[in-house]
Write an enzyme that holds these catalytic residues in place. Structure first.
Site, PDB file in Angstrom:
ATOM      1  N   CYS A   1       0.850  -1.185   0.000  1.00 38.40           N
ATOM      2  CA  CYS A   1       0.000   0.000   0.000  1.00 38.40           C
ATOM      3  C   CYS A   1       0.890   1.240   0.000  1.00 38.40           C
ATOM      4  O   CYS A   1       1.676   1.430   0.933  1.00 38.40           O
ATOM      5  CB  CYS A   1      -0.876  -0.032   1.254  1.00 38.40           C
ATOM      6  SG  CYS A   1      -1.842   1.467   1.497  1.00 38.40           S
ATOM      7  N   CYS A  13      -0.750   3.608  -6.627  1.00 39.24           N
ATOM      8  CA  CYS A  13      -1.635   2.992  -5.644  1.00 39.24           C
ATOM      9  C   CYS A  13      -1.799   1.558  -6.107  1.00 39.24           C
ATOM     10  O   CYS A  13      -2.018   1.311  -7.301  1.00 39.24           O
ATOM     11  CB  CYS A  13      -2.982   3.708  -5.620  1.00 39.24           C
ATOM     12  SG  CYS A  13      -4.257   2.804  -4.713  1.00 39.24           S
TER      13      CYS A  13
END
Ligand code: DGL
Length: 270
Positions: free
Chosen positions: A74, A187
């Site tokens: 992440c 992302c």
């Protein structure tokens, strides 16, 4: 030789794009995939809240499911919490940060688009990557939580509306700026939307993410003594966990199917 256990962590399904790359070149490892849907979306959380939550959750999880290595799959979390997590845990931690450096190496027109969460775009860490690796290039940023939600929807089997992608990417699609020829998917949710993103551009565009580099780093850290791939799925089974119960059981069942397709034997509440 013992089987190496790797904990892959994200706020949602984005880490699956990293898991896919990891498992491709580390086929003998055993993965636990933990996603923190209780605090999703991470790209909107305050930095201090994120660090505290990650430390607590990972401590609790590892207490029950020990691992040899953690992958923070992440960008929103890695760009703010890696240092604190490395101080707290003794096992190696691999983080994911936007692939500005590789994008700089492949852009031809020197215009790079950085697509990430609002949190990742705002981080000092990300700005430092741009200063360090994209000097002399133009980096145009779009921070979008909606895109993260679209990736979640896709994995839950919902129909996506291509117009939403056109709206999100509109700042690059209008004629007022030189269009980037290379996009950093900053992302981990976004590689799951490669086809939809590419479709917004008339010309093929280079989409760069950090998945493969992370997988190579995992291999390096786990060392050479990894077992050869075994055929018995029983032994090296992967398991996935979420942190908040689903109100909608149809969503949970759709997601369980997707995780099974990715090779997970179970999806349970932690
Ligand atoms: N997949 C995450 C990332 O790489 C986080 C998305 C979110 O929860 O906002 O940034």
């Amino acid at each position: 030789m013992s089987v190496k256990r790797v904990l892959i962590f994200d706020s949602g399904v984005g880490g699956l794009s990293v898991y896919e790359q990891i498992i491709k070149i580390n086929p003998s490892i055993q993965c636990q995939y933990l996603f923190d849907n209780a605090y999703f979306p991470y790209g909107e959380l305050k930095q201090t809240q994120l660090v505290a939550r990650l430390t607590q959750l990972l401590t609790d999880f590892l207490g029950q499911y020990p691992a040899d290595l953690i992958v923070i799959a992440c960008n929103s979390a890695s760009t703010v919490a890696l240092k604190a997590l490395r101080q707290h845990f003794t096992i190696p931690i691999v983080g994911v940060v936007p692939a500005i450096k590789p994008a700089s190496a492949v852009t031809r027109n020197n215009v790079i688009g950085l697509l990430a969460t609002p949190g990742t775009i705002a981080r000092d860490y990300t700005q430092q990557l741009i200063t360090q690796f994209a000097a002399g290039k133009t980096v145009l940023s779009i921070g979008s939580t909606q895109l993260v939600k679209l990736a979640e929807d896709k994995l839950m089997g919902k129909e996506l509306d291509q117009n939403e992608f056109l709206t999100i990417l509109a700042p690059w699609l209008n004629q007022q700026v030189t269009m980037p020829d290379t996009l950093v998917l900053g992302c981990t949710h976004f590689p799951l939307l490669k086809a939809e993103i590419q479709k917004c551009f008339e010309m093929p565009i280079k989409l760069v993410d950090s998945g493969e580099a992370i997988a190579l780093r995992v291999k390096q850290l786990l060392g050479e003594e990894q077992e050869p791939k075994v055929s018995c799925a029983e032994e090296h089974s992967h398991h996935a966990f979420y942190t908040k119960h689903f109100n909608n059981t149809a969503q949970l069942s759709a997601l369980s199917h997707r995780f099974a397709e990715y090779g997970f034997r179970s999806l349970n509440y932690f």
